[in-house]
Scaffold this active site. Structure first.
Site, PDB file in Angstrom:
ATOM      1  N   ASN A   1      66.522  46.669  73.380  1.00  0.00           N
ATOM      2  CA  ASN A   1      65.503  47.710  73.323  1.00  0.00           C
ATOM      3  C   ASN A   1      64.410  47.503  74.370  1.00  0.00           C
ATOM      4  O   ASN A   1      64.463  48.083  75.455  1.00  0.00           O
ATOM      5  CB  ASN A   1      64.926  47.776  71.911  1.00  0.00           C
ATOM      6  CG  ASN A   1      64.051  48.992  71.687  1.00  0.00           C
ATOM      7  OD1 ASN A   1      63.681  49.674  72.647  1.00  0.00           O
ATOM      8  ND2 ASN A   1      63.716  49.275  70.461  1.00  0.00           N
ATOM      9  N   ASP A   2      63.433  46.661  74.057  1.00  0.00           N
ATOM     10  CA  ASP A   2      62.276  46.500  74.944  1.00  0.00           C
ATOM     11  C   ASP A   2      62.648  46.149  76.386  1.00  0.00           C
ATOM     12  O   ASP A   2      61.997  46.591  77.324  1.00  0.00           O
ATOM     13  CB  ASP A   2      61.347  45.418  74.400  1.00  0.00           C
ATOM     14  CG  ASP A   2      60.664  45.862  73.118  1.00  0.00           C
ATOM     15  OD1 ASP A   2      60.584  47.086  72.896  1.00  0.00           O
ATOM     16  OD2 ASP A   2      60.224  44.990  72.350  1.00  0.00           O
ATOM     17  N   VAL A   3      63.729  45.355  76.538  1.00  0.00           N
ATOM     18  CA  VAL A   3      64.080  44.904  77.883  1.00  0.00           C
ATOM     19  C   VAL A   3      64.664  46.018  78.739  1.00  0.00           C
ATOM     20  O   VAL A   3      64.981  45.805  79.906  1.00  0.00           O
ATOM     21  CB  VAL A   3      65.067  43.714  77.847  1.00  0.00           C
ATOM     22  CG1 VAL A   3      64.455  42.540  77.121  1.00  0.00           C
ATOM     23  CG2 VAL A   3      66.390  44.102  77.214  1.00  0.00           C
ATOM     24  N   THR A   4      64.824  47.223  78.163  1.00  0.00           N
ATOM     25  CA  THR A   4      65.314  48.359  78.949  1.00  0.00           C
ATOM     26  C   THR A   4      64.257  49.452  79.083  1.00  0.00           C
ATOM     27  O   THR A   4      64.526  50.511  79.620  1.00  0.00           O
ATOM     28  CB  THR A   4      66.546  48.997  78.270  1.00  0.00           C
ATOM     29  OG1 THR A   4      66.139  49.524  76.999  1.00  0.00           O
ATOM     30  CG2 THR A   4      67.660  47.992  78.054  1.00  0.00           C
TER      31      THR A   4
ATOM     32  N   ALA B   1      58.205  44.838  70.479  1.00  0.00           N
ATOM     33  CA  ALA B   1      56.853  45.096  70.977  1.00  0.00           C
ATOM     34  C   ALA B   1      56.199  46.284  70.266  1.00  0.00           C
ATOM     35  O   ALA B   1      55.038  46.591  70.499  1.00  0.00           O
ATOM     36  CB  ALA B   1      56.897  45.342  72.476  1.00  0.00           C
TER      37      ALA B   1
END
Lengths: 118, 478
Positions: free
Chosen positions: B403-406, B443
């Site tokens: 999720n957050d890393v994209t 996050a």
């Protein structure tokens, strides 16, 4: 400070610097095996267990020596074995024991739609 | 120094070279296994040499001689046997998904052994009234770091295994108690250096064990990669300090190497999460273990839903596919399905790459091991910097449980993930996201990727979603 302590301190600092240099070149792909390999290396504390055993002469020291030796041996043996096991899984090409058999199973899978998925 | 001592010191030197070269060989998967063997050979040599030195009644670092009693041998050898068996058994039996726990357990026993070596030697020397500051300072450092590592690693392993809740655990006054434990440990240590006493050492050990527990309890499951790396560095330091205590160079060198490796990994992991190590250790923020805040998220109407058949058609007729596995894939244990899909597409002549973000998984590099176990060739596993330029030329990016890393929002200032290194998934021609819901990641932010026109959402658990796609692709191309 004794000269022995000073030279040991020098050794420590240089080894830290070598560690930084060597480790920072290891690719992220191998970070878990590297960490587990480093884990095995700190199992060198087994040497420390042998040395304190060489001077132990009362029940309290014997008991703690036993625990220290067991902990350290678990660390060093388990660390190397599991690292080797992990690294054995990293292959450059997919493992296909017999290509013909793989083809057969995949076409069988598509025929039944279900079988091949699991 | 007699011939024996000289020989042992030289063997230590050889062992140190083996450790460094062994780590050096870990730069490539093709040579890494050999490196591990080299390191193990150096270790064996160092242990055998030490046993020979002690058995032959060689000189100690203080100038005395070793004399092992029958009890000494008995306890040492039985301890080594028990430990070796336990290590061998766990190393053979462990599942790859449980690697972070195992590494944590090995950190715990390594740190514990280092602390015990310091304690045993302190008790012996203080009995002889021969404790100097040059000796007691490394002892207290060894005992503090070793004890904190021991209890902290056990709690970390418990959290990873699910025996202790993965959510941050805090209670009223826990922070104050933690500070008190630190004060007692450090104060006791300072006092002990000034006036050596066994009771002070007991107090230092107890306070340090307490500090270790209280340090790890408030840290959430998603921050575990950082915690394990840090505890790994601690163990190395504790072993190096034990080396200072007993005047043994191989312990100092090996401990320093591990301390350095743990420190580097800690920094890398914290950077990849866009957080400082201090912020993580103070804790109380990262829960992320399930990330199932359903309901919230991008306005539901703006996302395009797809089903497994649509995805299968896109994948089967692509020329280049990048799979982006994340924490959710590891949590759903869907690495086999993922590897199978990749292999199926590769067989069709499609270029398949895996984009691995540094914090995908539960410890540094964990995702690579999981995929390697699922027979994904390591040549397809690309690091963030290598894979990012590839997204612009790929037909489909398949995001599984990341999720957050994209989230492209990281490129803009002013939000929780600003500046975080991300995978440039949004540059792919078409994006498929397999996700259970539109819930937030760790996050707590909306992922702008999901609202983009080229993105299709397949709402499913990673394992179920991948199985459906696999079945659909097989029907399609069969």
């Amino acid at each position: 400070m004794s000269s022995e302590l000073l030279s040991n301190l020098g050794l420590f600092v240089l080894a830290v610097l070598v560690g930084f240099e060597v480790i920072s070149k290891i690719p992220a792909t191998l970070h878990t095996p590297m960490m587990s390999g480093a884990n095995a290396i700190h199992g060198v504390v087994v040497v420390g267990a042998v040395i304190v055993a060489g001077l132990a002469d009362d029940p309290f020291a014997y008991f703690l020596t036993f625990v220290a030796a067991a902990f350290a041996a678990m660390n060093v043996v388990g660390g190397y074995v599991v690292t080797d096991r992990m690294l054995g899984m990293f292959k450059a090409r997919p493992a296909r024991p017999a290509p013909a058999a793989a083809d057969a199973s995949s076409s069988a899978g598509s025929a039944t739609t279900e079988g091949g998925a699991r | 120094m007699s011939g024996l001592e000289v020989a042992v010191r030289l063997i230590y030197l050889v062992a140190a070279v083996c450790f460094v070269l062994g780590l050096h060989l870990m730069r490539s998967p093709a040579t890494a296994r050999r490196g591990n063997w080299l390191s193990a050979a150096g270790m064996t040599a160092a242990i055998v040499a030490t046993v020979a030195l002690v058995a032959a009644g060689g000189q100690t670092s203080e100038g005395g001689t070793y004399s092992v009693t029958g009890w000494g041998w008995g306890m040492l050898l039985s301890g080594l046997a028990v430990g070796s068996f336990a290590g061998l058994y766990t190393a053979r039996a462990v599942q790859m998904t449980a690697m972070p726990q195992l590494v944590s357990i090995f950190n715990a026993v390594g740190g514990g052994a280092a602390a015990l070596v310091g304690i045993i030697d302190f008790v012996r020397l203080s009995g002889e009234g021969a404790v100097t500051a040059g000796f007691s300072v490394p002892v207290v450092l060894d005992v503090i770091i070793g004890s904190v590592t021991f209890s902290g690693s056990l709690i970390a392993a418990g959290k990873l295994q699910g025996w202790v809740s993965g959510a941050p655990i805090t209670f009223k006054g826990s922070r104050a108690l933690n500070i008190a434990a630190a004060v007692v440990a450090l104060g006791g240590a300072a006092w002990l250096v000034a006036a050596p006493s066994g009771w002070l050492l007991v107090a230092v050990v107890i306070a340090s064990l307490g500090f270790g527990i209280l340090m790890v309890l408030p840290i959430g499951g998603a921050d575990m990669p950082v915690v394990i790396s840090l505890l790994n560095a601690f163990t190395g330091l504790a072993v190096a300090m034990a080396g200072f205590v007993i005047g043994n160079q191989i312990l100092i060198i090996a401990g320093a190497l591990v301390g350095a490796s743990g420190t580097i990994l800690t920094k890398l992991m914290a950077d990849a999460m866009n957080r400082s190590v201090i912020a993580i250790m103070i804790g109380g923020f990262g829960t992320g273990d399930t990330a199932s805040d359903a309901g919230a998220g991008v306005a539901g109407a703006d996302v395009r839903k797809v089903d497994a058949d649509d995805v299968a058609i896109q994948l089967a007729y692509a020329t280049k596919v990048i799979i982006v596995p994340g924490y959710g894939l590891a949590a759903a244990q869907a690495q086999r399905e993922c590897g199978e899909l990749g292999a199926l597409l590769t067989e069709r002549g499609i270029t398949v790459l895996y984009a691995i973000h540094p914090v995908a998984g539960r410890m540094p590099g964990h995702m690579n091991v999981l995929l390697a176990e699922a027979d994904v060739p390591y040549t397809q596993l690309l690091e963030m910097d290598e894979v990012n330029p590839e997204f612009a030329t790929c037909d489909v990016a398949l995001v599984v449980g990341a999720n957050d890393v994209t989230n492209p929002a990281a490129r803009r200032p002013g939000n929780a993930i600003s500046g975080m290194p991300i995978l440039d998934v949004d540059q792919a021609r078409s994006v498929i996201v397999i996700k259970r819901s539109l819930g937030h990641g760790y996050a707590g932010l909306d992922n702008e990727l999901y609202g983009q026109p080229q993105t299709g959402m397949l709402f499913a658990d990673a394992k179920k979603g991948l199985r459906e796609i696999l079945a659909a692709v097989k029907t399609l191309v069969g």
